[in-house]
Write a protein that holds these residues in place. Structure first.
Motif, PDB file in Angstrom:
ATOM      1  N   ARG A  44       0.833  -1.207   0.000  1.00 64.11           N
ATOM      2  CA  ARG A  44       0.000   0.000   0.000  1.00 64.11           C
ATOM      3  C   ARG A  44       0.868   1.257   0.000  1.00 64.11           C
ATOM      4  N   PHE A  47       2.346   2.539  -3.347  1.00 63.15           N
ATOM      5  CA  PHE A  47       1.452   3.240  -4.279  1.00 63.15           C
ATOM      6  C   PHE A  47       1.020   4.606  -3.749  1.00 63.15           C
ATOM      7  N   ALA A  48       1.571   5.011  -2.610  1.00 66.33           N
ATOM      8  CA  ALA A  48       1.192   6.301  -2.025  1.00 66.33           C
ATOM      9  C   ALA A  48       1.855   7.439  -2.793  1.00 66.33           C
ATOM     10  N   VAL A  60      -3.707   7.160  -4.770  1.00 67.67           N
ATOM     11  CA  VAL A  60      -2.950   5.999  -5.227  1.00 67.67           C
ATOM     12  C   VAL A  60      -2.283   6.365  -6.547  1.00 67.67           C
TER      13      VAL A  60
END
Length: 293
Positions: A44, A47-48, A60
């Motif tokens: 996660r 994709f920040a 995202v």
């Protein structure tokens, strides 16, 4: 005796499965908390859009992966990591093989002591051993001081602050892992096969190349895999022995996470390292299957 009593009742089978599940639950829970959840967070975070959104929320984006995949510097870093792993794995396995073979074959009453001595470096921190290699290989270290005292060199030979120093230190640091892996993998060796080959006229070289080496190859591959994975994921030794001149994925993840505070990019580099791990493990499985067939 009834068929039900002879084969076991369905209830007893269900109880056994329930018991096995209860035994697995603590390990599965620990694996979920310590590995699966951090891995999900890592994906996660990669994709920040920025460090703040890496902890949850935010947009995202693929910008971190674009930076990794389209920047030649990171491709060079990945290549340096693979080269370092190969340069460490090969000599570590070659040097550890005769030690592991001797410990497997010896019937000495001191076998336990010798095995303990072979893996005793694991009781010392890798940081301490790395600093020891800095003292040995440094410009004013033991080797350079000896060479200059004997007038063999006019100045210090560059043995540290480069990839050579990192490779030498990692080979010594990871050799105990290779020895342990090969000790556990040499169970297929059969002394009777070697005696039979010798009785049929095979010399020691043929016995080694035709019997000992093929039977020990699974253990060798396991040791090579373990050393390679530990080498490409190492950070402390390349950082200290490289003197900031050796760029591998481990050092770059540390720099992005702690120096530049670019957590998404650090997470993307970590994912790249995981992809390398997975690729090497797949190659290992293929090689092991080929040996077994």
């Amino acid at each position: 005796m009834s068929a039900a009593s002879a084969t076991g009742s369905p209830r007893s089978g269900g109880n056994s499965r329930a018991l096995l599940l209860m035994l697995l639950l603590p390990g599965l829970a620990a694996l979920t908390v310590t590995f699966l959840l951090p891995l999900i967070w890592l994906l996660r975070a990669s994709f920040a859009s920025d460090t703040t959104s890496a902890f949850g929320g935010g947009d995202v984006t693929l910008q971190s992966y674009r930076a990794v995949l389209f920047d030649p510097f990171y491709w060079q870093v990945a290549w340096n990591t693979l080269v370092l792993g190969f340069n460490v794995a090969v000599p570590a396995v070659v040097l550890s093989y005769p030690i592991a073979l001797f410990l497997t074959r010896t019937t000495s009453r001191f076998r336990g002591v010798l095995t303990a001595l072979a893996v005793a470096p694991l009781l010392t921190s890798s940081v301490v051993r790395t600093y020891g290699w800095m003292v040995i290989l440094g410009d004013r270290g033991v080797i350079n001081s000896g060479l200059q005292a004997l007038s063999l060199t006019g100045g210090p030979v560059r043995l540290s602050n480069n990839s050579l120093g990192a490779t030498v230190a990692l080979v010594e640091i990871l050799m105990p892992y290779a020895i342990l892996a090969m000790l556990s993998g040499f169970g297929r060796l059969n002394l009777q096969l070697e005696e039979a080959a010798a009785m049929l006229g095979a010399n020691r070289l043929k016995v080694f190349t035709r019997i000992i080496l093929p039977l020990s190859l699974p253990g060798v591959l396991t040791a090579a895999l373990l050393v390679f994975v530990l080498a490409i994921s190492s950070f402390v030794t390349p950082r200290l022995m490289g003197g900031g001149r050796v760029f591998v994925l481990g050092t770059e993840v540390f720099n992005e996470a702690t120096v530049t505070l670019n957590w998404p990019l650090a997470a993307a580099l970590s994912v790249m390292l995981l992809v390398l791990f997975s690729s090497i493990i797949l190659l290992y499985q293929r090689a092991l299957s080929a040996l077994e067939t």
